[in-house]
Scaffold this motif. Structure first.
Motif, PDB file in Angstrom:
ATOM      1  N   PRO A  28       0.651  -1.054   0.054  1.00  0.00           N
ATOM      2  CA  PRO A  28      -0.108   0.059  -0.180  1.00  0.00           C
ATOM      3  C   PRO A  28       0.877   1.259   0.032  1.00  0.00           C
ATOM      4  O   PRO A  28       2.064   1.366   0.513  1.00  0.00           O
ATOM      5  CB  PRO A  28      -0.921  -0.294   1.392  1.00  0.00           C
ATOM      6  N   ASN A  29       0.177   2.321  -0.507  1.00  0.00           N
ATOM      7  CA  ASN A  29       1.021   3.607  -0.547  1.00  0.00           C
ATOM      8  C   ASN A  29       1.119   4.189   0.484  1.00  0.00           C
ATOM      9  O   ASN A  29       0.128   3.805   1.442  1.00  0.00           O
ATOM     10  CB  ASN A  29       0.303   4.580  -1.638  1.00  0.00           C
ATOM     11  N   ASP A  30       1.891   5.263   0.890  1.00  0.00           N
ATOM     12  CA  ASP A  30       2.122   6.194   2.024  1.00  0.00           C
ATOM     13  C   ASP A  30       0.636   6.832   2.432  1.00  0.00           C
ATOM     14  O   ASP A  30       0.497   7.137   3.540  1.00  0.00           O
ATOM     15  CB  ASP A  30       3.232   7.007   1.932  1.00  0.00           C
ATOM     16  N   ASP A  31      -0.099   6.918   1.315  1.00  0.00           N
ATOM     17  CA  ASP A  31      -1.235   7.765   1.788  1.00  0.00           C
ATOM     18  C   ASP A  31      -2.478   6.878   2.236  1.00  0.00           C
ATOM     19  O   ASP A  31      -3.424   7.315   2.665  1.00  0.00           O
ATOM     20  CB  ASP A  31      -1.923   8.485   0.451  1.00  0.00           C
ATOM     21  N   ASP A  32      -2.232   5.470   2.107  1.00  0.00           N
ATOM     22  CA  ASP A  32      -3.091   4.447   2.742  1.00  0.00           C
ATOM     23  C   ASP A  32      -2.527   4.023   4.036  1.00  0.00           C
ATOM     24  O   ASP A  32      -2.236   2.740   4.054  1.00  0.00           O
ATOM     25  CB  ASP A  32      -3.420   3.302   1.591  1.00  0.00           C
ATOM     26  N   GLU A  43      -3.891   2.955   6.863  1.00  0.00           N
ATOM     27  CA  GLU A  43      -4.692   2.021   7.355  1.00  0.00           C
ATOM     28  C   GLU A  43      -4.097   0.707   7.040  1.00  0.00           C
ATOM     29  O   GLU A  43      -3.714  -0.324   7.732  1.00  0.00           O
ATOM     30  CB  GLU A  43      -6.089   2.082   7.433  1.00  0.00           C
ATOM     31  N   LYS A  44      -4.324   0.677   5.622  1.00  0.00           N
ATOM     32  CA  LYS A  44      -3.784  -0.717   4.766  1.00  0.00           C
ATOM     33  C   LYS A  44      -2.138  -1.036   5.161  1.00  0.00           C
ATOM     34  O   LYS A  44      -1.787  -2.057   5.440  1.00  0.00           O
ATOM     35  CB  LYS A  44      -3.934  -0.437   3.293  1.00  0.00           C
ATOM     36  N   GLN A  45      -1.579   0.119   5.256  1.00  0.00           N
ATOM     37  CA  GLN A  45       0.070   0.028   5.396  1.00  0.00           C
ATOM     38  C   GLN A  45       0.314  -0.662   6.603  1.00  0.00           C
ATOM     39  O   GLN A  45       0.988  -1.434   7.111  1.00  0.00           O
ATOM     40  CB  GLN A  45       0.599   1.271   5.206  1.00  0.00           C
ATOM     41  N   PHE A  78     -11.040  -5.515   4.940  1.00  0.00           N
ATOM     42  CA  PHE A  78     -11.039  -4.536   4.052  1.00  0.00           C
ATOM     43  C   PHE A  78     -11.906  -5.294   2.749  1.00  0.00           C
ATOM     44  O   PHE A  78     -11.915  -6.527   2.569  1.00  0.00           O
ATOM     45  CB  PHE A  78      -9.735  -4.246   3.183  1.00  0.00           C
ATOM     46  N   ASP A 129     -12.469  -4.438  -0.520  1.00  0.00           N
ATOM     47  CA  ASP A 129     -12.356  -3.780  -2.119  1.00  0.00           C
ATOM     48  C   ASP A 129     -11.631  -5.267  -2.683  1.00  0.00           C
ATOM     49  O   ASP A 129     -11.004  -4.968  -3.551  1.00  0.00           O
ATOM     50  CB  ASP A 129     -11.682  -2.776  -1.966  1.00  0.00           C
TER      51      ASP A 129
END
Ligand SMILES: N[C@@H](CCC(=O)N[C@@H](CS)C(=O)NCC(=O)O)C(=O)O
Length: 236
Positions: free
Chosen positions: A110-114, A116-118, A160, A162
């Motif tokens: 996951p990207n840094d902007d996610d 929660e997933k990270q 999650f 998705d």
């Protein structure tokens, strides 16, 4: 460019009688064992990212290891190890992250902007050894062992929505668990008459989805061979 749909021709394993490859000649090499679940994590990552041509497989006969392996490749004397940019690194979880961030191909973290997933990815990756240790106890029929690690896995799959994977969409986290699930689930069913997917529909669906990924299927060994190995290992 090698395609994931064509079965890769795998070089013969190097053993105690073999010379080392031409180290640090610019070739990127994955030192591996075809039967090792840790090495399989790195192999899957390489394939999913489409790096079959960039990262050369160098199978090592772990049962009859060349002396140069410990001296020149990995002081820990374990597979996997990755030779890249004049350096050799080990440890499968470090290597899958390294390959994901240093090579082309789809991003598998996951990207840094996610955030929660990270964070959840880090938690799940940190839990892999605990998961494997607890399931090994179940495979050995040790007192106090239970299906609790599979419950954790099932609950994680609900976090999650998705997609059917541990972070919703497919990631390094699925790759970290897949080689172990591939070994544990059939062993428990056949030898312990324990159906890990019973009452755990998300685990069953996850296995089905993983089995659709050709880049992963290319790394699987004969299930009967794996079963025979684990019958020996877990009864020892
Ligand atoms: N923590 C290591 C474990 C690797 C490992 O245990 N590899 C096994 C083969 S499956 C090995 O090389 N064993 C040789 C030995 O321990 O002597 C990783 O994740 O890469």
């Amino acid at each position: 460019m090698a395609s994931a749909s064509v079965q890769e021709i795998i070089p013969k394993a190097l053993d105690a009688t073999s010379d080392p490859p031409a180290l640090f000649d610019g070739t990127t090499r994955l030192y591996t064992s075809l039967l090792c679940p840790y090495a399989q994590r790195v192999w899957i990552t390489r394939n999913v990212k489409g790096l079959q041509d960039e990262i050369k497989l160098v199978p090592i006969d772990v049962g009859n290891r060349p002396a140069w392996y410990k001296e020149k490749i990995n002081p820990a004397n374990k597979v996997p190890a990755l030779e890249h940019n004049n350096q050799i690194k080990g440890e499968s979880l470090d290597l899958i992250k390294y390959i994901d961030s240093h090579f082309d191909g789809p991003s598998l973290f996951p990207n840094d902007d996610d955030v929660e997933k990270q964070e959840f990815a880090k938690e799940l990756l940190a839990y892999t050894d605990t998961f494997n240790g607890a399931v090994v106890k179940l495979c050995k029929g040790e007192e106090g062992s239970s299906g609790a690690p599979f419950d954790y896995f099932e609950t994680s799959l609900s976090k999650f929505d998705d997609g059917p994977f541990l972070l919703g969409t497919f990631s390094l986290v699925d790759i970290a668990y897949a080689p172990f699930i591939e070994r544990f689930v059939p062993f428990l069913l056949e030898v312990k008459n324990y159906d890990s997917t019973k009452g755990r529909p998300k685990l069953g669906a996850w296995i089905d989805e993983m089995n659709k990924i050709e880049a992963y299927n290319q790394t699987k060994r004969d299930p009967q061979e794996l079963l025979a190995i684990h019958k020996k290992v877990f009864s020892a």
